[in-house]
Design an enzyme around this catalytic site. Structure first.
Site, PDB file in Angstrom:
ATOM      1  N   ASP A 183      21.784 -17.030   6.355  1.00 17.45           N
ATOM      2  CA  ASP A 183      21.182 -18.050   7.201  1.00 17.45           C
ATOM      3  C   ASP A 183      21.349 -17.701   8.683  1.00 17.45           C
ATOM      4  O   ASP A 183      22.361 -17.131   9.095  1.00 17.45           O
ATOM      5  CB  ASP A 183      21.871 -19.388   6.898  1.00 17.45           C
ATOM      6  CG  ASP A 183      21.268 -20.547   7.654  1.00 17.45           C
ATOM      7  OD1 ASP A 183      20.079 -20.828   7.434  1.00 17.45           O
ATOM      8  OD2 ASP A 183      21.989 -21.170   8.451  1.00 17.45           O
ATOM      9  N   GLU A 210      17.797 -14.193   7.754  1.00 23.12           N
ATOM     10  CA  GLU A 210      16.805 -15.078   8.345  1.00 23.12           C
ATOM     11  C   GLU A 210      16.690 -14.737   9.828  1.00 23.12           C
ATOM     12  O   GLU A 210      17.562 -15.077  10.628  1.00 23.12           O
ATOM     13  CB  GLU A 210      17.204 -16.543   8.170  1.00 23.12           C
ATOM     14  CG  GLU A 210      16.165 -17.496   8.745  1.00 23.12           C
ATOM     15  CD  GLU A 210      16.632 -18.937   8.798  1.00 23.12           C
ATOM     16  OE1 GLU A 210      15.780 -19.833   8.710  1.00 23.12           O
ATOM     17  OE2 GLU A 210      17.860 -19.170   8.941  1.00 23.12           O
TER      18      GLU A 210
END
Length: 621
Positions: A333, A362
């Site tokens: 993330d 990400e």
């Protein structure tokens, strides 16, 4: 008789003192992390965090003559970080002794466990896979008994779009055959570790204990069962890992090991979200600092990966989960919000331990050069002597294009399918374009079927592209049954409950007999497409040749030495005539194109027609 009574009293007092002292001693260790470790790791150094009241007042030794490389104490007397050398050690139980003034204060057992066979060389996910992304709280409630936990702040409230709805690991396990039927070969679940925020804890990105599965999802053992059940089906488990931040309810937040465990200004400052400052040579220092060191939101304290203790903690936690749960990969993330030198060290430490382990970060940017900067061995990053060591990034520019092009039906210079074409013209920027994660939506974006109002033809075109271009396709739960949701109405709208995942649901889309006609139409197409994809190596790792779209018709080929796939996408409002002669470079001596979805055969020696707003996928024969 009196002597006997006195003896019994003395015995009781002695037993009480033994129990009291034992409780007092053992209570000095409140946390040991990692809770255990594994013998035979590539990096033999193990740093163990011991936490307890004034624990740093003691000295430490360990059994079996094992060398202690360092004992690190911080300004907080409740922490001790002990680093030992596990080289050549076999699985065994160690005993740490804490002593003061040469007297033993207490001891702590610690297990070194045996690794699974060939653990270091485990195979990860790659372009031959299709990843199915779920939000566990919204997928299926397999065990309603764990919906509420007395010790956890937030309780279940299915009527609240931002509340916990009760989905859990057991619900995932019960529906693995459904996921496999779709053609998925890997599962990415948003974080399952404990998140004890008072509200909004269902998404899991504000973790409060990174060694424990949230009890509202199940137990650590349930997570092991999920991993095993996937592997029995020849499927893979991808953990959503968060390096940038924890939740405000994390157990350390009220008693930090060091002041600089977090980024402090002092206290809170929010990130400016300007990830370009990580490489912009013109960026001001304050802007760059706010991006990397600012908190994502106030409820998510920002971890300081430039602190060696923090970095090592995150490295070991990630490796522990890989070993413990037999993981097949990570999705990380907010990768580009981390301290970039620190996150590069984190990534390299994991891939040094597991050379085949895939990690997708990400990197939510709208420019291919900027995204390519973050992929391993990037020539763009090398300009600044930076290598992230990150194997994969997410192809957000392709997602952005797919979210608009099917409403651009006219042939224009830079719109319609030309925008898809242009996305791939920049593939030369990536060190490995085959290892990009491709998708039309995820848990943070508008839902594709909301953007296009459940237009099945547009869904067909998008999925046909997703299944046949380079990269690793990812499907977000519910796309395959036409689920929609408008992000402007809140995250709950794009993270709705999967119909049939809860007792009493009137619509059960997990079952063929329970699906509506519309849901079945979406499902059948998706399943057939991705089941076909599983066995075609031309679309896994084959080369690509594409042709400039004409009249909003895009044609491209994926091919190996032995297989060729031809894809024709017509986004126009009229049917189109395809002249095979234009594509002779790739058609070569092939005579027939067999539609992989219908089995219909097309002669490649003469014009053939492709319907308006449709896609054809041919295996050439």
């Amino acid at each position: 008789m009196n002597l006997f009574i006195k003896s019994k009293k003395l015995l009781r007092i002695s037993l009480f003192l033994v129990c009291f002292l034992s409780i007092k001693c053992w209570s000095q260790i409140q946390k040991t992390e990692p809770p255990f470790w594994y013998a035979g790791m590539h990096n033999p150094e193990l740093q163990i965090l011991f936490y307890g009241k004034n624990i740093a007042e003691n000295e430490v030794s360990v059994s079996n003559g094992i060398p202690i490389k360092s004992i690190q104490k911080t300004e907080n007397p409740n922490y001790v970080f002990v680093t030992i050398d596990t080289k050549d050690l076999t699985s065994q139980e160690l005993l740490f002794t804490f002593f003061k003034n040469k007297k033993v204060v207490f001891t702590q057992k610690y297990a070194l466990k045996e690794r699974k066979a060939n653990s270091a060389s485990r195979k990860s996910y790659d372009a031959s896979d299709m990843i199915y992304l779920i939000m566990p709280d919204r997928f299926a409630n397999g065990n309603p008994k764990n919906d509420n936990q007395k010790a956890m702040l937030e309780k279940a409230d299915r009527d609240n779009p931002s509340g916990r709805h009760g989905g859990d690991i057991e619900g995932i396990i019960q529906n693995l055959d459904y996921i496999k039927e779709l053609g998925a070969t890997a599962l990415w679940a948003t974080p399952l570790c404990e998140d004890d925020d008072a509200q909004g804890s269902y998404h899991g990105y504000g973790q409060s204990d990174v060694y424990r599965i949230d009890p509202r999802y199940g137990t650590n053992e349930d997570y092991l069962k999920l991993s095993s059940e996937l592997h029995q089906r020849d499927m893979k488990l991808i953990m959503d890992y968060v390096t940038n931040h924890w939740g405000a309810a994390h157990w350390m937040m009220n008693d930090l090991p060091t002041y600089d465990w977090l980024h402090q200004f002092p206290g809170y400052a929010q990130t400016n979200y300007r990830m370009t400052t990580q490489f912009d040579t013109n960026a001001s220092k304050i802007d760059a600092k706010l991006c990397a060191d600012g908190w994502f939101v106030q409820s998510m304290p920002d971890l300081n990966q430039s602190n060696p203790l923090v970095l090592n903690y995150l490295i070991q936690n990630a490796i522990w989960w890989i070993e413990y749960a037999d993981l097949d990969g990570f999705r990380v993330d907010t990768y580009s919000y981390n301290d970039k030198k620190g996150i590069a060290k984190w990534t390299k430490a994991i891939t040094d331990e597991y050379p085949n382990f895939n990690i997708v970060g990400e990197v939510w940017m709208q420019d291919q050069a900027q995204m390519a900067y973050w992929q391993k061995d990037s020539k763009i990053g090398a300009i600044q002597n930076f290598n992230s060591h990150l194997p994969s990034v997410m192809d957000f520019t392709l997602m952005d294009a797919l979210a608009v092009v099917f409403n651009q039906n006219q042939s224009e210079w830079d719109k319609g399918l030309l925008r898809i074409y242009n996305n791939f013209t920049n593939d030369f920027l990536y060190p490995n374009s085959n290892n990009l994660l491709t998708f039309v939506e995820n848990h943070d974006t508008n839902r594709f079927n909301e953007v296009y109002q459940k237009d099945f033809k547009k869904y067909q075109m998008a999925m046909s592209i997703l299944a046949t271009v380079r990269g690793i396709p990812q499907l977000y739960y519910g796309s395959e049954i036409g689920m929609a949701g408008n992000k402007s109405e809140g995250d709950g709208a794009i993270r709705q409950d999967f119909p049939g995942g809860w007792q009493g649901d009137s619509n059960n889309a997990f079952s063929k007999t329970g699906r509506t006609v519309e849901q079945q139409q979406f499902f059948d197409f998706t399943s057939k497409l991705f089941q076909w994809r599983k066995s075609n190596d031309a679309v896994h790792f084959g080369k690509m040749t594409h042709y400039v779209p004409e009249n909003n018709v895009y044609v491209y080929f994926r091919f190996t030495d032995t297989k060729t796939v031809m894809v024709v996408v017509n986004n126009g409002l009229t049917s189109g005539k395809i002249n095979p002669k234009r594509f002779q470079e790739n058609i070569k001596n092939f005579k027939i194109g067999k539609d992989v979805l219908t089995g219909k055969q097309f002669e490649l020696s003469s014009f053939f027609e492709v319907e308006k707003q449709s896609a054809l996928i041919f295996e050439l024969q």
